[in-house]
Design an enzyme around this catalytic site. Sequence first.
Site, short mmCIF file in Angstrom:
data_model
loop_
_atom_site.label_atom_id
_atom_site.label_comp_id
_atom_site.label_asym_id
_atom_site.label_seq_id
_atom_site.Cartn_x
_atom_site.Cartn_y
_atom_site.Cartn_z
CB SER A 141 5.14 2.84 0.80
OG SER A 141 4.90 2.27 -0.46
CE LYS A 167 3.99 -0.99 0.17
NZ LYS A 167 2.61 -1.08 0.72
CE LYS A 169 3.41 0.80 -3.82
NZ LYS A 169 2.23 -0.02 -3.52
CD GLU A 219 1.75 -4.50 0.36
OE1 GLU A 219 2.82 -3.99 0.72
OE2 GLU A 219 0.68 -3.86 0.30
CE LYS A 268 -3.09 -0.58 1.23
NZ LYS A 268 -2.88 -0.40 -0.24
O1 LIG Z 1 0.38 5.47 1.69
C1 LIG Z 1 1.54 5.20 1.30
O2 LIG Z 1 2.58 5.68 1.77
C2 LIG Z 1 1.72 4.26 0.12
C3 LIG Z 1 1.11 2.90 0.37
C4 LIG Z 1 1.15 2.14 -0.90
O3 LIG Z 1 2.13 1.49 -1.14
C5 LIG Z 1 0.02 2.23 -1.84
C6 LIG Z 1 -0.38 3.48 -2.27
C7 LIG Z 1 -1.45 3.60 -3.15
C8 LIG Z 1 -2.11 2.47 -3.58
C9 LIG Z 1 -1.70 1.19 -3.17
C10 LIG Z 1 -0.63 1.08 -2.28
C11 LIG Z 1 -0.28 -0.30 -1.79
O4 LIG Z 1 0.11 -0.52 -0.65
O5 LIG Z 1 -0.46 -1.22 -2.60
MG LIG Z 2 0.06 -2.81 -1.39
#
Ligand SMILES: O=C(O)CCC(=O)c1ccccc1C(=O)O
Ligand SMILES: [Mg+2]
Length: 379
Positions: A141, A167, A169, A219, A268
Amino acid sequence: MTYSPITIREVTLHRMVMRLKDPFTTSFGTFQDREFFVIEMEDETGAIGFGESVAFLSPWYSEETVESNKHIMEQFLIPLLLESPINHPDEVSKRFESIRRNHMAKSALEGAVWDLYAKRKANPLYKELGGSKQQIEVGISIGIQPTPKELAQVVEGFVNEGYKRIKVKIKPGADYEMLKEVRRHFPDILLMADANSAYTLKDINLLKKLDELDLMMIEQPLAYDDIIDHSKLQTELVTPICLDESIHSLEDARKAVELGSCKIINIKIGRVGGITESKKIHDYCAQQGIPVWCGGMLESGIGRAHNIALTTLPQFVMPGDTAGSSRYWEKDIIQPEVIVENGLIHVPNKPGIGYEVNRQVLEQYRVDKIVRSNKNILA
Ligand SMILES: O=C(O)CCC(=O)c1ccccc1C(=O)O
Ligand SMILES: [Mg+2]
């Protein structure tokens, strides 16, 4: 082998501050210091289980924070655990029912009970959960980057490390062009986007444009507490919607699936209140044919270990966010650290969470320690 109930004699809350290797930016903002609680739980035999809370310092992801965790665990949840023996970890969420929500606090303590339970049986936690995979697929991510070019460079680095699922953001102004640049460099890679609730139905034309990019999923595009608007949006999109923040329980998952609000669910453990509830959501999604994957919350190796155990269950059919320790930390608090090779983690076949806690490193990152015990009560 007859099994005796668990009598918890001492719970230690280790307040930790670990600095991420790089700042992590979502549509909510940027941070680099990860503050959280590690739970250490000792039973009447001296066996020790570990858990981790995924709450952040500020309530940007959900209403919980490190401080709210401290209050709820000390004042309400730990006394409930110390008051009587526990026959099975599935009892913990029931015992916590009188306390509303506070899922991350509940999950941290329940996770330590699960680790303790498996260790007392000298069994890997994943086997106690009914898992069977000996290796799990994971992805990476990546936070919001300043430019598309810089994002493509970061992606290239992780692809070269062997990660197969990327992934990214996104937020308004950092979405289509960013993802298109990744697609230009990596036309066939497994690519998905996480909006962390940055959009509304007013953005429907922009979100429909993302359909051009062959994403695995988008997502949590809409509000963190929404299910109904996501069902309206899914009818307009080709790209499958995956829900994260909206799903806090089996009931939320049922409502989202019945309304068609999502085609994929990110489970989660901390968000839904623990492993027991995670398993219920997993089993429901298996019945409904809804793919699930294990999300991440920038955990230390303890939280990572719990995620790995859960991901061995069969309906976890898509790569999750449990990347290797070295993606996050100069030094993790577990040994060995979590290693990802070719996008795979080999599941450890050791008792409990399967990784040892490195106490020296734990103490190096620890900023506070709170002990609650009933050693004086029990003979
Ligand atoms: O643990 C990771 O590598 C990041 C996962 C991530 O995207 C995330 C990290 C912190 C808070 C929310 C999210 C999410 O998936 O929305
Ligand atoms: Mg998320």
